[in-house]
Scaffold this motif. Structure first.
Motif, PDB file in Angstrom:
ATOM      1  N   SER A  48      54.233  28.459  31.884  1.00 15.51           N
ATOM      2  CA  SER A  48      54.127  27.370  32.872  1.00 15.51           C
ATOM      3  C   SER A  48      52.818  26.602  32.748  1.00 15.51           C
ATOM      4  N   GLY A  49      51.841  27.181  32.045  1.00 16.35           N
ATOM      5  CA  GLY A  49      50.529  26.552  31.965  1.00 16.35           C
ATOM      6  C   GLY A  49      49.636  26.888  33.141  1.00 16.35           C
ATOM      7  N   MET A  50      50.038  27.874  33.936  1.00 20.60           N
ATOM      8  CA  MET A  50      49.238  28.273  35.085  1.00 20.60           C
ATOM      9  C   MET A  50      47.975  28.992  34.633  1.00 20.60           C
ATOM     10  N   ARG A  51      46.935  28.861  35.430  1.00 20.39           N
ATOM     11  CA  ARG A  51      45.681  29.558  35.185  1.00 20.39           C
ATOM     12  C   ARG A  51      45.423  30.508  36.352  1.00 20.39           C
ATOM     13  N   VAL A  52      45.161  31.761  36.049  1.00 22.94           N
ATOM     14  CA  VAL A  52      44.906  32.741  37.106  1.00 22.94           C
ATOM     15  C   VAL A  52      43.480  33.261  36.988  1.00 22.94           C
ATOM     16  N   SER A  53      43.007  33.870  38.062  1.00 26.56           N
ATOM     17  CA  SER A  53      41.667  34.440  38.090  1.00 26.56           C
ATOM     18  C   SER A  53      41.672  35.615  39.044  1.00 26.56           C
ATOM     19  N   MET A  54      40.537  36.327  39.096  1.00 24.82           N
ATOM     20  CA  MET A  54      40.329  37.374  40.085  1.00 24.82           C
ATOM     21  C   MET A  54      38.876  37.297  40.542  1.00 24.82           C
ATOM     22  N   HIS A  55      38.605  37.824  41.736  1.00 24.40           N
ATOM     23  CA  HIS A  55      37.279  37.701  42.339  1.00 24.40           C
ATOM     24  C   HIS A  55      36.905  39.033  42.986  1.00 24.40           C
ATOM     25  N   LYS A 114      41.203  44.696  33.171  1.00 23.55           N
ATOM     26  CA  LYS A 114      42.423  45.379  32.733  1.00 23.55           C
ATOM     27  C   LYS A 114      43.671  44.695  33.298  1.00 23.55           C
ATOM     28  N   VAL A 115      43.599  44.239  34.539  1.00 25.56           N
ATOM     29  CA  VAL A 115      44.740  43.531  35.135  1.00 25.56           C
ATOM     30  C   VAL A 115      45.031  42.257  34.336  1.00 25.56           C
ATOM     31  N   LEU A 116      43.996  41.450  34.083  1.00 29.99           N
ATOM     32  CA  LEU A 116      44.207  40.197  33.358  1.00 29.99           C
ATOM     33  C   LEU A 116      44.629  40.453  31.917  1.00 29.99           C
ATOM     34  N   ASP A 117      44.033  41.459  31.291  1.00 30.77           N
ATOM     35  CA  ASP A 117      44.438  41.813  29.929  1.00 30.77           C
ATOM     36  C   ASP A 117      45.894  42.271  29.883  1.00 30.77           C
ATOM     37  N   SER A 118      46.313  43.003  30.899  1.00 33.14           N
ATOM     38  CA  SER A 118      47.691  43.505  30.943  1.00 33.14           C
ATOM     39  C   SER A 118      48.701  42.368  31.078  1.00 33.14           C
ATOM     40  N   LEU A 119      48.272  41.273  31.697  1.00 32.56           N
ATOM     41  CA  LEU A 119      49.130  40.095  31.815  1.00 32.56           C
ATOM     42  C   LEU A 119      49.185  39.306  30.503  1.00 32.56           C
ATOM     43  N   GLY A 120      48.273  39.624  29.587  1.00 31.23           N
ATOM     44  CA  GLY A 120      48.270  38.954  28.292  1.00 31.23           C
ATOM     45  C   GLY A 120      47.687  37.556  28.316  1.00 31.23           C
ATOM     46  N   VAL A 121      46.930  37.222  29.374  1.00 32.31           N
ATOM     47  CA  VAL A 121      46.352  35.876  29.481  1.00 32.31           C
ATOM     48  C   VAL A 121      44.997  35.831  28.786  1.00 32.31           C
ATOM     49  N   GLY A 122      44.634  34.661  28.271  1.00 36.16           N
ATOM     50  CA  GLY A 122      43.407  34.507  27.496  1.00 36.16           C
ATOM     51  C   GLY A 122      42.160  34.455  28.341  1.00 36.16           C
ATOM     52  N   GLU A 123      41.008  34.241  27.671  1.00 32.99           N
ATOM     53  CA  GLU A 123      39.735  34.332  28.379  1.00 32.99           C
ATOM     54  C   GLU A 123      39.412  33.111  29.237  1.00 32.99           C
ATOM     55  N   ALA A 124      40.263  32.100  29.244  1.00 36.34           N
ATOM     56  CA  ALA A 124      40.095  31.001  30.197  1.00 36.34           C
ATOM     57  C   ALA A 124      40.505  31.422  31.608  1.00 36.34           C
ATOM     58  N   TYR A 166      23.882  43.002  32.862  1.00 38.40           N
ATOM     59  CA  TYR A 166      24.955  42.258  32.201  1.00 38.40           C
ATOM     60  C   TYR A 166      25.114  42.720  30.746  1.00 38.40           C
ATOM     61  N   ALA A 167      24.012  43.067  30.117  1.00 45.42           N
ATOM     62  CA  ALA A 167      24.045  43.472  28.713  1.00 45.42           C
ATOM     63  C   ALA A 167      24.903  44.712  28.482  1.00 45.42           C
ATOM     64  N   TYR A 168      25.078  45.523  29.506  1.00 46.12           N
ATOM     65  CA  TYR A 168      25.827  46.773  29.370  1.00 46.12           C
ATOM     66  C   TYR A 168      27.314  46.624  29.674  1.00 46.12           C
ATOM     67  N   LEU A 169      27.743  45.431  30.048  1.00 48.56           N
ATOM     68  CA  LEU A 169      29.164  45.219  30.338  1.00 48.56           C
ATOM     69  C   LEU A 169      29.988  45.258  29.059  1.00 48.56           C
ATOM     70  N   GLU A 170      31.233  45.652  29.204  1.00 52.59           N
ATOM     71  CA  GLU A 170      32.158  45.617  28.075  1.00 52.59           C
ATOM     72  C   GLU A 170      32.336  44.171  27.593  1.00 52.59           C
ATOM     73  N   LYS A 171      32.563  44.009  26.299  1.00 54.64           N
ATOM     74  CA  LYS A 171      32.757  42.674  25.739  1.00 54.64           C
ATOM     75  C   LYS A 171      33.912  41.949  26.421  1.00 54.64           C
ATOM     76  N   SER A 172      34.981  42.684  26.731  1.00 51.29           N
ATOM     77  CA  SER A 172      36.157  42.067  27.363  1.00 51.29           C
ATOM     78  C   SER A 172      35.825  41.524  28.751  1.00 51.29           C
ATOM     79  N   VAL A 173      34.874  42.170  29.445  1.00 54.72           N
ATOM     80  CA  VAL A 173      34.432  41.684  30.754  1.00 54.72           C
ATOM     81  C   VAL A 173      33.587  40.426  30.572  1.00 54.72           C
ATOM     82  N   GLY A 198      34.652  25.369  25.261  1.00 58.55           N
ATOM     83  CA  GLY A 198      36.080  25.246  24.995  1.00 58.55           C
ATOM     84  C   GLY A 198      36.860  26.523  25.244  1.00 58.55           C
ATOM     85  N   LYS A 199      36.306  27.656  24.855  1.00 58.07           N
ATOM     86  CA  LYS A 199      37.009  28.931  25.023  1.00 58.07           C
ATOM     87  C   LYS A 199      37.162  29.323  26.493  1.00 58.07           C
ATOM     88  N   ASP A 200      36.329  28.741  27.362  1.00 52.95           N
ATOM     89  CA  ASP A 200      36.374  29.074  28.790  1.00 52.95           C
ATOM     90  C   ASP A 200      37.444  28.296  29.548  1.00 52.95           C
TER      91      ASP A 200
END
Length: 293
Positions: free
Chosen positions: A93-100, A127-137, A162-169, A229-231
């Motif tokens: 659908s082109g929807m963009r999701v986020s979490m807070h 993990k929730v966003l990764d499980s949905l398969g959505v990109g880093e935007a 911040y330096a100790y966060l996982e790359k995916s985060v 651009g990647k964001d």
């Protein structure tokens, strides 16, 4: 430009989220709740698509006790088919999701245990966003945290941790000004050190400004430079003050005349606007229609 809302719907059947108290959080109950909540999330996504709402914040409560050791269920595996189906709808659908993550997810605390739990919570949200398969935007929004009697040190501690966060985060994390402690200029200072996108919140800036001579539009345009651009498109939060409540309380509904004045001054389509308002999807639909009329 997309206009959206956060977490819950008003007046839409079968979209409620459920949880339980800690003592009842056994495996069977958690599986039942997760299944229910993912069904509700799918119904919300379907509603959003039907109403052309292409921006949505997923509730942190979608997985009950998601970052707590009480929930050691591999929910991302057990419900992988549901996550895939929901994620496919979001992407097609082109929807963009986020979490807070909430107020207790504090990365700059001087208490190492608080920081450890914050990192676990950020991993959960990722993990929730990764499980949905959505990109880093599709982003995670975080406030800077506390001051602890020494703001400069607290800012440095955020940068260090911040330096100790996982790359995916790190790929998803964005930071936001708040209405009490960290103004937009301070958040931009941290952004410049970490190369991390900044979300501008208009009501927070009204209550906790850095420079009253500088307009919202000026700050929004300055924040644009932190998004690459990647964001994805720059994202901001828009809300209006409830005149009957304390400063920072969101209004029951969005006054569309006031919103349209802001939208026309903004004079940009390359930005996504998350509404923070009590009537959620109702105001989102109003504002989307107003912008098209």
């Amino acid at each position: 430009m997309s206009i959206g809302y956060a977490c819950l719907t008003v007046g839409v059947p079968n979209t409620n989220l459920k949880s339980c108290i800690l003592k009842n959080a056994n495996e069977d109950r958690l599986l039942e709740l997760i299944s229910h909540n993912l069904n509700s999330l799918e119904n919300i996504i379907d509603y959003n698509i039907e109403n052309n709402i292409m921006l949505f914040r997923i509730s942190s409560d979608i997985i009950p006790f998601g970052s707590s050791p009480v929930n050691n269920i591999p929910w991302w595996q057990i419900f992988s088919d549901k996550f895939f189906r929901i994620g496919s709808k979001i992407q097609s659908s082109g929807m963009r999701v986020s979490m807070h993550p909430g107020q207790y997810t504090v990365l700059n605390s001087p208490n190492e245990e608080v920081v450890r739990k914050a990192m676990i919570d950020l991993n959960y949200h990722t993990k929730v966003l990764d499980s949905l398969g959505v990109g880093e935007a599709h982003k995670l929004i975080l406030h800077i945290g506390g001051v602890y009697n020494d703001k400069k040190t607290a800012m440095e501690r955020f940068i260090d941790n911040y330096a100790y966060l996982e790359k995916s985060v790190k790929q998803r994390l964005v930071i936001e000004n708040d209405d009490k402690l960290y103004n937009i200029n301070e958040v931009l200072e941290i952004s410049a050190r970490l190369n991390i996108p900044v979300i501008f919140d208009n009501l927070h800036n009204e209550i906790n400004p850095y420079d009253k001579e500088k307009s919202d539009i000026d700050w929004i345009n300055e924040c644009k430079g932190t998004w690459t651009g990647k964001d994805g498109k720059q994202k901001m939060h828009y809300s209006q003050q409830d005149p009957l409540k304390k400063p920072g309380a969101h209004s029951e509904t969005i006054d569309t005349h006031e919103f349209m004045n802001f939208y026309q001054r903004l004079d940009r389509e390359d930005i996504d606007i998350m509404l923070e308002v009590k009537d959620k999807n109702v105001s989102a639909v109003k504002c989307i229609k107003a912008c098209k009329s």
